[in-house]
Motif scaffolding. Sequence first.
Motif, PDB file in Angstrom:
ATOM      1  N   ASN A 177      28.260  55.050  41.953  1.00  0.00           N
ATOM      2  CA  ASN A 177      27.499  53.840  42.255  1.00  0.00           C
ATOM      3  C   ASN A 177      26.123  54.250  42.761  1.00  0.00           C
ATOM      4  O   ASN A 177      26.007  55.088  43.657  1.00  0.00           O
TER       5      ASN A 177
ATOM      6  N   ALA B  31      26.612  48.050  45.610  1.00  0.00           N
ATOM      7  CA  ALA B  31      25.817  47.227  46.511  1.00  0.00           C
ATOM      8  C   ALA B  31      26.366  45.808  46.572  1.00  0.00           C
ATOM      9  O   ALA B  31      26.793  45.248  45.568  1.00  0.00           O
ATOM     10  N   ASN B  32      26.353  45.243  47.748  1.00  0.00           N
ATOM     11  CA  ASN B  32      26.800  43.870  47.964  1.00  0.00           C
ATOM     12  C   ASN B  32      25.573  42.984  48.133  1.00  0.00           C
ATOM     13  O   ASN B  32      24.918  43.009  49.179  1.00  0.00           O
ATOM     14  N   PHE B  33      25.256  42.188  47.110  1.00  0.00           N
ATOM     15  CA  PHE B  33      24.096  41.313  47.147  1.00  0.00           C
ATOM     16  C   PHE B  33      24.485  39.867  47.451  1.00  0.00           C
ATOM     17  O   PHE B  33      23.798  38.929  47.052  1.00  0.00           O
TER      18      PHE B  33
ATOM     19  N   LEU C  78      15.486  46.057  45.167  1.00  0.00           N
ATOM     20  CA  LEU C  78      16.736  46.803  45.269  1.00  0.00           C
ATOM     21  C   LEU C  78      17.415  46.758  43.911  1.00  0.00           C
ATOM     22  O   LEU C  78      17.717  45.680  43.391  1.00  0.00           O
TER      23      LEU C  78
ATOM     24  N   ALA D 149      20.590  48.176  41.519  1.00  0.00           N
ATOM     25  CA  ALA D 149      21.920  48.787  41.616  1.00  0.00           C
ATOM     26  C   ALA D 149      22.568  48.881  40.247  1.00  0.00           C
ATOM     27  O   ALA D 149      22.450  47.971  39.420  1.00  0.00           O
TER      28      ALA D 149
ATOM     29  N   LEU E 294      25.259  47.545  51.982  1.00  0.00           N
ATOM     30  CA  LEU E 294      25.953  48.374  51.008  1.00  0.00           C
ATOM     31  C   LEU E 294      27.397  48.507  51.451  1.00  0.00           C
ATOM     32  O   LEU E 294      27.664  48.912  52.562  1.00  0.00           O
TER      33      LEU E 294
ATOM     34  N   LEU F 212      20.988  44.448  52.454  1.00  0.00           N
ATOM     35  CA  LEU F 212      21.799  44.983  51.370  1.00  0.00           C
ATOM     36  C   LEU F 212      23.266  45.066  51.727  1.00  0.00           C
ATOM     37  O   LEU F 212      24.123  44.793  50.892  1.00  0.00           O
TER      38      LEU F 212
ATOM     39  N   HIS G  30      22.253  60.097  51.566  1.00  0.00           N
ATOM     40  CA  HIS G  30      21.005  59.396  51.271  1.00  0.00           C
ATOM     41  C   HIS G  30      19.853  60.382  51.330  1.00  0.00           C
ATOM     42  O   HIS G  30      19.764  61.191  52.256  1.00  0.00           O
TER      43      HIS G  30
ATOM     44  N   ALA H 234      26.957  52.800  52.384  1.00  0.00           N
ATOM     45  CA  ALA H 234      25.688  53.340  51.972  1.00  0.00           C
ATOM     46  C   ALA H 234      25.894  54.781  51.632  1.00  0.00           C
ATOM     47  O   ALA H 234      26.233  55.545  52.462  1.00  0.00           O
TER      48      ALA H 234
ATOM     49  N   THR I  83      22.194  52.888  44.110  1.00  0.00           N
ATOM     50  CA  THR I  83      21.296  51.830  44.559  1.00  0.00           C
ATOM     51  C   THR I  83      19.950  52.463  44.871  1.00  0.00           C
ATOM     52  O   THR I  83      19.871  53.429  45.636  1.00  0.00           O
TER      53      THR I  83
ATOM     54  N   LEU J 278      17.798  47.578  53.636  1.00  0.00           N
ATOM     55  CA  LEU J 278      19.171  48.051  53.825  1.00  0.00           C
ATOM     56  C   LEU J 278      19.989  47.072  54.637  1.00  0.00           C
ATOM     57  O   LEU J 278      21.170  46.860  54.380  1.00  0.00           O
TER      58      LEU J 278
END
Length: 413
Positions: free
Chosen positions: A392, A356-358, A383, A385, A74, A72, A334, A77, A394, A69
Amino acid sequence: MLPTTSKPTTPRCSAFRTVSATHRWRLHPRTGINTSTPLGPRPPKPTWDSWPQAPARRRISGVAIARALALLTLALAAAATAPPRAVPFVEPASDPAAARTLVQAMQAPRKVSYMGRLSTIAWGSSGTQAVEIEIDHRAPNATRKWYIAPSSVYGNYVIEHGTTSYVYDLRAQSVTISHYPSADEDDLTEDANFGLLTTNYRAVPGADDEIAGRKAHTLSLINRYSGVRLQRIWIDAQTSLLLAKERYHANGSVAYTSRYQEITYRDVPQALFSTATPEGFTVKQGRDFGTPSHDLERVLSQADFSATGPRYLPEGFALVSGDVTTIRGVRSLHLLYTDGLRSLSLFENVARNGGANFSGMQTHEARVGGHDATYVEDEPNLLLAWREQSLNFTLVGDLPLRELERIATSVAP
């Protein structure tokens, strides 16, 4: 008396099953089952009656999910999950001595204070990551971790008091304060869910060994469904502290190791755990995850969208907790699943830019139910997504990609 398990009753709706538990997050060092009957149309909002509860069990810690996380990041999240199937009944650990050793290892961090140097190595497709940490622990729940390798994190340190974490970044000259962000470095702590662990894994004793000059008992944790050894652990024969562990891939290769190179049991000065802000440092508010809860009716009611979850889960996994938090003004939900050793998290949100921001990670293409998806590897986790019907998703877990894709495909809004 050792905890025991009882044969769970198969619920009418096998997609939903919960286990009383809580969860705490682990800090990443770089940033400070099968359901044979279709469910049919998903009801507008699951009710507590549709979430049959298993017999109360002990809590479980997050087993490496937070590590993913933190990387990640997010964009927010969010997560709403739903359902797993009932865990089939199997006999508990056949070796009572091994079960006792596990219980003692779970309780040890709350009973013994120590100072040591811990080395961890993770092997993945993107290379090998090695971290060296000096750890000071004062029982029951004060810990100081000072990073001495690699050079990119040298000098940074973390102070943990129970569920509150203070991350000191020397380069940024900042201290980030978070609540419920981390768990002990070890999977087997007092928070572990002993019932699920012994239901889904056999603890097989091995030959005694020596770690950091200490005699250690060894146990292999073997999955009862696949017959695969997932983890091997070394437990101090005198103090029951977990001294080393190896985590394995499904093919038997080593995925992750941690081992104390040095350890001394002694009274650790309280002054080492001071959370005073150094001169010139700025204070930042980190992620304050909602207090984990097994009251899923309450958790779901706090979300501002209708939650959904997987209709398929691997054998032995059960829903153990949920939490709701607001990140960047967006309500997030979550839910956490586990089989007692491995963890699986599903995050979902309805924000337009909430995927998600990768950034900075090597991404790969995948498919989930006819939709484009993206996944990254962060050993030992994957991970995954994707976006479907304005939601969205993940999925984070220590499972093979094919298994994550199968779980993700079963998540239908």
